[in-house]
Write an enzyme that holds these catalytic residues in place. Sequence first.
Site, PDB file in Angstrom:
ATOM      1  N   HIS A  34       0.833  -1.203   0.000  1.00 49.29           N
ATOM      2  CA  HIS A  34       0.000   0.000   0.000  1.00 49.29           C
ATOM      3  C   HIS A  34       0.876   1.265   0.000  1.00 49.29           C
ATOM      4  CE1 HIS A  34      -3.726   2.250   1.176  1.00 49.29           C
ATOM      5  NE2 HIS A  34      -2.824   3.081   1.652  1.00 49.29           N
ATOM      6  N   GLU A  35       1.778   1.343   0.978  1.00 47.52           N
ATOM      7  CA  GLU A  35       2.595   2.556   1.090  1.00 47.52           C
ATOM      8  C   GLU A  35       3.525   2.704  -0.125  1.00 47.52           C
ATOM      9  OE1 GLU A  35       1.559   4.638   3.111  1.00 47.52           O
ATOM     10  OE2 GLU A  35       0.413   3.305   4.431  1.00 47.52           O
ATOM     11  N   HIS A  51       1.736   4.511  -2.814  1.00 52.27           N
ATOM     12  CA  HIS A  51       1.827   5.967  -2.614  1.00 52.27           C
ATOM     13  C   HIS A  51       3.218   6.464  -3.023  1.00 52.27           C
ATOM     14  CE1 HIS A  51      -1.968   6.675  -0.568  1.00 52.27           C
ATOM     15  NE2 HIS A  51      -1.714   5.810   0.397  1.00 52.27           N
ATOM     16  N   GLU A  99      -4.803   7.543  -3.131  1.00 47.85           N
ATOM     17  CA  GLU A  99      -5.287   6.274  -2.582  1.00 47.85           C
ATOM     18  C   GLU A  99      -5.576   5.268  -3.706  1.00 47.85           C
ATOM     19  OE1 GLU A  99      -4.905   5.994   0.504  1.00 47.85           O
ATOM     20  OE2 GLU A  99      -6.028   4.222   1.116  1.00 47.85           O
TER      21      GLU A  99
HETATM   22 ZN    ZN Z   1      -3.181   5.195   1.819  1.00 47.67          ZN
END
Ligand code: ZN
Length: 501
Positions: free
Chosen positions: A265-266, A269, A295
């Site tokens: 997830h990170e 980003h 997101e």
């Molecule tokens: Zn996030």
Amino acid sequence: MAEQYQVLLRHLRDITNLNRASAVLDWDQQTQMPPGGAAARASQLATLARISHELFTGETTARLLEDTAHELDGAAYDSDEMSMVRVTQLDYEEAVKLPADHVAAVSEATSLAHAVWAKARQDNHFQSFQSALERIVDLMIQRADYLGYPDQPYDALLNGYERGITTAQVKQIFDVHKPELVALIATIREHANQVDDSILHQPFDIDKQRDFALDIVKGFGFDFERGRQDLSVHPFATHFSNNDVRLTTRFLSDFLNPALFGMMHEAGHGMYEQGVAAALDGTPLGGGTSLGVHESQSRLWENIVGRSKPFWNWALPQLKAAFPTQLGNVDLDTFYKAINVVKPSFIRVEADEATYNLHIMLRFELESAMIAGKVKVADLPEEWNERFEAFFGITPPSDKMGVLQDIHWSMGLIGYFPTYALGNLLSAQYYNKAIQDHPSIPSDIANGKFDTLLSWLQTNIHQHGRKFNADELTRRITGESIQSRDYIAYLQRKYSEIYGI
Ligand code: ZN
């Protein structure tokens, strides 16, 4: 040529540098700083924020923007120069609407509220957080008045995180897909016995978890020459430039998911920030365009790629080699089902892909009603639990598991939650377009090859930084605005197979 533009750019770079310095201090605070440093750090951050705000809202910015706009007259809408002036002008108009004493009042109220919220959550006692939250809600209503809004006060707050979208639009998007989610979850519940995720809840050595997750995100394309990964209580990604992007994570020794999927997830980003065009770095356009689009990138890598069967077709043998005792006998199908289990749960951050957006809809209803004066802070626990029961069929056993779980309201982040759900929708929309352009993407992923997808994202999304708002970007890429159709179809397809529906 473009003399004024260069002067403007130098001015804006100074301001960006101050903001990036704040980001370094903030990253340090969350990853390295001893607790004793808190008071001095708050003061240092406040000083930098004040200087940056003064420099940005001063007359110099207005004059340079005006002069540059004259100089650029006729340049293309999507050129770096025109975009710099257009986006910075909007930033400027918003920043000057907020009086310095309001900004200071919010900063004070939220820094006080944070500790009060943490204690209230720990004690499971909403009433001790109530007055701090009432103060914040009042300040946010005031903020909406300062900023102005087309239809309702919540529009102004929403615009701070997702420029250009209105409360009515969010409501419409949510109204369309809420019944479909509710129906899907109900059907899944009837087939709950199809999935067992107990293999994920075993002892997993933390060093091995780290090595595996780092290999995965390196494989995705996160560049560790231009980024690093550290530990923090709450995982996040931040950047000091597009050549210095920081990811954080946390590990649980008895559950595989948080670190593994959290890192994916990170990294999603982080790759967005690393992909912003070099020419935009260090300017107001350097960075992701909105929280929703940001997101979409993290959820795409975490879920659409990271929870897909093609991906684990490639990655499971490596995971089994890292954890032969725990996973040696697990087959692809069992593992794939386990990581995609759907279970109504009380805690948003632990929610699966099917239930996640419902958690957001509940918060959106409540916070927009609070800002409209239709729900009182004092009534929040009751309002929360009633909705939770209606949405999920279960009632939170405590406020700790309910209304007190999220940090956002204590930080004054009202209008932020919807962006999480919009990100989920956009992730499916963008991915569909990517595979339409490159049908080989799923089979590439099954072979551990991620650059077809990453370069599509870089070309279509990352490189533009903040040039286009989410709607402009989404229309340029997909030909239409944000919609829930693709996400719902993705969920239905995925869970029909997993649950044998
Ligand atoms: Zn996030």
